[in-house]
Design an enzyme around this catalytic site. Structure first.
Site, PDB file in Angstrom:
ATOM      1  N   SER A 311     -30.789   3.411 -17.833  1.00  0.00           N
ATOM      2  CA  SER A 311     -30.098   2.494 -16.932  1.00  0.00           C
ATOM      3  C   SER A 311     -28.606   2.786 -16.817  1.00  0.00           C
ATOM      4  O   SER A 311     -28.208   3.771 -16.213  1.00  0.00           O
ATOM      5  CB  SER A 311     -30.343   1.048 -17.366  1.00  0.00           C
ATOM      6  OG  SER A 311     -31.678   0.698 -17.167  1.00  0.00           O
ATOM      7  N   LYS A 336     -34.635   5.219 -15.259  1.00  0.00           N
ATOM      8  CA  LYS A 336     -34.721   3.831 -14.797  1.00  0.00           C
ATOM      9  C   LYS A 336     -33.770   3.656 -13.627  1.00  0.00           C
ATOM     10  O   LYS A 336     -32.569   3.671 -13.795  1.00  0.00           O
ATOM     11  CB  LYS A 336     -34.361   2.893 -15.946  1.00  0.00           C
ATOM     12  CG  LYS A 336     -34.116   1.444 -15.531  1.00  0.00           C
ATOM     13  CD  LYS A 336     -35.379   0.769 -15.011  1.00  0.00           C
ATOM     14  CE  LYS A 336     -35.185  -0.723 -14.830  1.00  0.00           C
ATOM     15  NZ  LYS A 336     -34.130  -1.077 -13.888  1.00  0.00           N
ATOM     16  N   GLN A 340     -32.884  -5.397 -10.591  1.00  0.00           N
ATOM     17  CA  GLN A 340     -33.539  -6.693 -10.576  1.00  0.00           C
ATOM     18  C   GLN A 340     -32.551  -7.814 -10.263  1.00  0.00           C
ATOM     19  O   GLN A 340     -31.370  -7.706 -10.565  1.00  0.00           O
ATOM     20  CB  GLN A 340     -34.207  -6.986 -11.928  1.00  0.00           C
ATOM     21  CG  GLN A 340     -35.501  -6.230 -12.174  1.00  0.00           C
ATOM     22  CD  GLN A 340     -35.278  -4.758 -12.398  1.00  0.00           C
ATOM     23  OE1 GLN A 340     -34.394  -4.352 -13.139  1.00  0.00           O
ATOM     24  NE2 GLN A 340     -36.072  -3.939 -11.734  1.00  0.00           N
TER      25      GLN A 340
END
Length: 487
Positions: A311, A336, A340
């Protein structure tokens, strides 16, 4: 990061929390769904209308609930049924990063964002029903116990995790400081399950560690991207620069992520003004870049990554690789690349939904999801870095053949006690190496590996792994900088 329209952007989070890895954007959800301004309390009705739920659909759901409540063999729990319905809809999306949190889970999530927590210190995700370690946090009990990225957790203290949601599994893994979590793990390339005992602890909130290496090369290690990481990074960077630093290694290995605005703040000074640091893309393919306001640095930078870099770490690595031209060194990162959004306000009762709504892309527009950042200079660590803890189910003896023996051989060879093989067969050379290790460590020279010998072996190999001179990836990063600065 700028967003157009009425979107109110507070910040973007990339998971540093033990619930799941995620990229989380807090926004005014009315912008996402195209709702018009509504009075408080009308969100549910608006959602139903906007998503195309007909009265027939709503009646079907209500009828199912009423049939279960009135006809099912045993008494039912209202909240459990409602939560199950929500989880069912989200599960249908087949997205491991879109999850529902009930009130208790949502509170735990909020605490993870705002403060330190107690647990084993590992990032966990769910993939096709399996609970997968994304990365053990550096210095955490999980790392000290030998847990590795991509390990699959099968059970916790004897309780199987089959059928649980991600948050339910995480709540079993977490626990008060000083308590034990006995994990059964499946590791790629190892046939038998691995048993690991982790003593839970407070997870360290310090995220930045800096030092000056040889030839005036600085090193800054980032363990998570939390609220104060950019400030701490700037402080340590300033100290290194004041000492005459000529090159910098940024180490984000086994860093599971954190706050995106923090990543932007860290990277910004290194990127020439106007160049994008990261891009975000919505469901319609519309992209919004985050341009730098920095001026760049005169010294070279290398970035260390491994399969536990996820991330925010990947955003940093991608930005340095594409916008700065720095060399990324190590292993391919986790991969990743989604964002969200939380919908706590809309749920209205303390529960929360994290839902994937964006992609993030590198400065050049590359989507690294499930692919990861590819290193410019691939470097594998010595084989013993990947040795699994011994199961200690039985004493390892000559002529036995198992994954435990294979890991034993990796450890012995890494410590300088040659077994002349590492295929899992306990030969006479392995027995001789065990005796030599036992003699060196004041143990009975049996040539067999009991629990005491196994424990000492594991402690010794962990100390070997932590010794900087054995870090092949760090060596490569330093050598690359030495080449660039003419050393």
């Amino acid at each position: 990061m700028q967003f157009k329209g009425r979107t109110v952007l507070a910040f973007v989070l990339l998971a540093m929390f033990a619930s799941s890895i995620l990229t989380l954007t807090i926004v005014d959800s009315s912008t996402f769904w195209g709702w018009k301004e509504k009075p408080a309390g009308s969100a549910a009705a608006s959602a139903a209308t906007s998503s195309g739920l007909s009265s027939k659909d709503l009646n079907k759901i209500a009828t199912t609930y009423q049939l279960i409540e009135s006809k099912y063999l045993t008494q039912t729990d209202h909240d459990k049924l409602v939560n199950g319905a929500i989880n069912g809809m989200l599960d249908a999306l087949e997205d491991p990063f879109t999850v529902y949190m009930d009130q208790k889970e949502a509170k735990q999530f909020d605490e993870s964002i705002s403060s330190s927590f107690q647990g084993i210190g590992a990032e966990v995700s769910i993939d096709e029903g399996k609970f997968v370690i994304v990365s053990p946090i550096k210095g955490s009990p999980a790392e000290k116990a030998g847990i590795q990225a991509n390990d699959v957790i099968v059970s916790v203290n004897g309780d199987k995790l089959d059928g649980l949601t991600l948050n339910q599994a995480v709540m079993k893994i977490r626990g008060p400081k000083g308590t034990q979590a006995k994990l059964e793990l499946i590791r790629q390339g190892v046939n038998d399950p691995i048993q690991v005992i982790v003593v839970r602890d407070n997870i360290d909130v310090e995220t930045v560690y800096a030092e000056m290496l040889q030839d005036q090369i600085g090193k800054i290690e980032i363990r998570q991207f939390s609220a104060y990481t950019a400030t701490r990074f700037a402080e340590e960077l300033k100290k290194l620069e004041a000492k005459g630093m000529k090159g910098l290694v940024i180490d984000v290995r086994n860093d599971p992520g954190g706050l995106l605005n923090v990543v932007v703040d860290i990277v910004n000074p290194f990127v020439q003004s106007g160049k994008p640091i990261v891009q975000v893309e919505n469901r319609d393919g519309k992209r919004e870049p985050t341009p730098s306001t920095g001026t760049g640095k005169k010294y070279p930078v290398t970035v260390l990554v491994n399969k536990g870099s996820a991330s925010a770490s990947e955003i940093l690595a991608g930005a340095f690789q594409e916008a700065v031209g720095s060399k990324v060194i190590g292993e391919t990162s986790y991969g990743k690349g989604t964002v969200q959004v939380t919908f706590e306000k809309e749920m209205g009762d303390g529960s929360n939904i994290k839902m994937t709504v964006y992609k993030w892309l590198t400065p050049n527009g590359n989507w690294i999801h499930k692919k990861g950042i590819q290193p410019d200079i691939p470097v594998e660590q010595p084989a013993y870095f990947k040795a699994a803890p011994l199961s200690k189910k039985s004493v390892l003896k000559q002529d036995s053949n198992s994954d435990d023996v294979k890991n034993l051989q990796l450890m012995l060879n890494g410590l300088g006690f040659s077994t002349e093989r590492s295929d899992g067969y306990f030969n006479d050379k392995t027995a001789t190496a065990v005796k030599a290790f036992q003699r060196t460590n004041g143990l009975p020279m049996t040539g067999e590996v009991d629990t005491e010998t196994a424990n000492k072996l594991e402690r010794a190999i962990l100390a070997q792994i932590r010794e900087p001179k054995n870090d092949a990836q760090l060596k490569a990063a330093v050598q690359e900088l030495q080449k660039q600065i003419g050393k």
